[in-house]
Write a protein that holds these residues in place. Structure first.
Motif, PDB file in Angstrom:
ATOM      1  N   HIS A  12     -37.888 -55.376 -11.759  1.00  0.00           N
ATOM      2  CA  HIS A  12     -37.913 -54.030 -12.322  1.00  0.00           C
ATOM      3  C   HIS A  12     -36.653 -53.276 -11.898  1.00  0.00           C
ATOM      4  O   HIS A  12     -36.292 -53.294 -10.724  1.00  0.00           O
ATOM      5  N   PRO A  13     -35.979 -52.613 -12.833  1.00  0.00           N
ATOM      6  CA  PRO A  13     -34.723 -51.922 -12.510  1.00  0.00           C
ATOM      7  C   PRO A  13     -34.858 -50.870 -11.404  1.00  0.00           C
ATOM      8  O   PRO A  13     -33.899 -50.580 -10.714  1.00  0.00           O
ATOM      9  N   ASN A  14     -36.036 -50.298 -11.247  1.00  0.00           N
ATOM     10  CA  ASN A  14     -36.221 -49.277 -10.217  1.00  0.00           C
ATOM     11  C   ASN A  14     -36.621 -49.855  -8.865  1.00  0.00           C
ATOM     12  O   ASN A  14     -36.814 -49.114  -7.913  1.00  0.00           O
ATOM     13  N   SER A  15     -36.761 -51.173  -8.789  1.00  0.00           N
ATOM     14  CA  SER A  15     -37.106 -51.780  -7.504  1.00  0.00           C
ATOM     15  C   SER A  15     -35.830 -52.134  -6.747  1.00  0.00           C
ATOM     16  O   SER A  15     -34.756 -52.249  -7.333  1.00  0.00           O
ATOM     17  N   LEU A  16     -35.960 -52.318  -5.462  1.00  0.00           N
ATOM     18  CA  LEU A  16     -34.812 -52.682  -4.635  1.00  0.00           C
ATOM     19  C   LEU A  16     -34.473 -54.156  -4.721  1.00  0.00           C
ATOM     20  O   LEU A  16     -33.386 -54.560  -4.340  1.00  0.00           O
ATOM     21  N   VAL A  46     -28.359 -53.603 -13.371  1.00  0.00           N
ATOM     22  CA  VAL A  46     -29.287 -53.613 -12.235  1.00  0.00           C
ATOM     23  C   VAL A  46     -28.554 -54.037 -10.959  1.00  0.00           C
ATOM     24  O   VAL A  46     -28.775 -53.479  -9.885  1.00  0.00           O
ATOM     25  N   LEU A  49     -26.633 -51.046  -9.820  1.00  0.00           N
ATOM     26  CA  LEU A  49     -27.551 -50.057  -9.255  1.00  0.00           C
ATOM     27  C   LEU A  49     -27.931 -50.437  -7.828  1.00  0.00           C
ATOM     28  O   LEU A  49     -27.891 -49.614  -6.915  1.00  0.00           O
ATOM     29  N   ARG A  50     -28.277 -51.698  -7.629  1.00  0.00           N
ATOM     30  CA  ARG A  50     -28.670 -52.157  -6.292  1.00  0.00           C
ATOM     31  C   ARG A  50     -27.480 -52.200  -5.346  1.00  0.00           C
ATOM     32  O   ARG A  50     -27.631 -51.977  -4.139  1.00  0.00           O
ATOM     33  N   ASN A  53     -27.198 -48.705  -4.117  1.00  0.00           N
ATOM     34  CA  ASN A  53     -28.225 -48.445  -3.109  1.00  0.00           C
ATOM     35  C   ASN A  53     -27.818 -49.081  -1.779  1.00  0.00           C
ATOM     36  O   ASN A  53     -27.932 -48.465  -0.713  1.00  0.00           O
ATOM     37  N   GLN A  82     -21.808 -45.410 -15.163  1.00  0.00           N
ATOM     38  CA  GLN A  82     -23.216 -45.629 -14.850  1.00  0.00           C
ATOM     39  C   GLN A  82     -23.643 -44.525 -13.893  1.00  0.00           C
ATOM     40  O   GLN A  82     -22.989 -44.289 -12.872  1.00  0.00           O
ATOM     41  N   SER A  84     -25.986 -44.192 -11.649  1.00  0.00           N
ATOM     42  CA  SER A  84     -26.248 -44.528 -10.250  1.00  0.00           C
ATOM     43  C   SER A  84     -24.953 -44.675  -9.460  1.00  0.00           C
ATOM     44  O   SER A  84     -24.896 -44.335  -8.271  1.00  0.00           O
ATOM     45  N   ASP A 121     -26.903 -36.584 -16.445  1.00  0.00           N
ATOM     46  CA  ASP A 121     -27.935 -37.200 -15.614  1.00  0.00           C
ATOM     47  C   ASP A 121     -28.322 -36.240 -14.483  1.00  0.00           C
ATOM     48  O   ASP A 121     -27.460 -35.726 -13.763  1.00  0.00           O
TER      49      ASP A 121
END
Length: 174
Positions: A12-16, A46, A49-50, A53, A82, A84, A121
């Motif tokens: 899932h894109p929102n998971s780490l 993704v 994004l990670r 993070n 992007q 993020s 955003d």
């Protein structure tokens, strides 16, 4: 176990995903940082994004790993379209400002001013408002620029954006 880009894919894109384990590996072996940094150039949103993070986590644990890459964050990573990536840059700049040269601060300010004036955003707006408002406390020209931006964002229909803008306006007015 390496191959960071592959390990950051999927789910899932929102998971780490495997981000925390990757960060722990890099903190245990700093020579791996470059491979991780290059995950920003993945075609996979993704993964990027990670990577963002993970960068925040690494910065919090050992910001010295990011310092040799400051110019690359400003010149290359800032070009990634992007959300993020853009909000992460604002967060990193807030932490790294004391380690940045005047030229780097100027570039970072220009990028964040562009994002605050043009991005839609809500997280990019919130994070950028926070960092620029912090910096504006020591820079009268930036303060004069950001106040109208905060006033504009105080009317944003998204409560997180408008509320943050109002709160930051109050800190700059005092």
């Amino acid at each position: 176990m390496r191959g960071f880009a592959e390990r950051l894919q999927g789910g899932h894109p929102n998971s780490l995903g495997d981000t925390v384990a990757v960060v722990e590996e890099i903190l245990a072996n700093n020579e791996l940082f470059d491979e991780f940094f290059n995950c920003y150039f993945s075609d996979d949103e993704v993964v990027r994004l990670r990577t963002s993070n993970g960068m925040k986590r690494i910065c919090k644990a050992n910001k010295s790993l990011l310092l040799p890459y400051l110019d690359r964050f400003l010149d290359e990573i800032s070009q990634i379209d992007q959300a993020s990536t853009q909000w992460t840059l604002s967060q990193l700049f807030e932490v790294l400002v004391s380690d940045m040269s005047a030229g780097q601060i100027k570039k970072a300010t220009r990028l964040m001013k562009h994002n605050l004036a043009n991005h839609n955003d809500w997280i990019v707006l919130n994070q950028t408002m926070v960092t620029l408002s912090q910096w504006a406390k020591k820079d009268e020209n930036l303060k004069n620029w950001i106040i109208p931006q905060l006033q504009r964002h105080s009317a944003d229909p998204r409560k997180s954006v408008s509320g943050r803008a109002i709160k930051l306006l109050n800190t700059l007015d005092s």
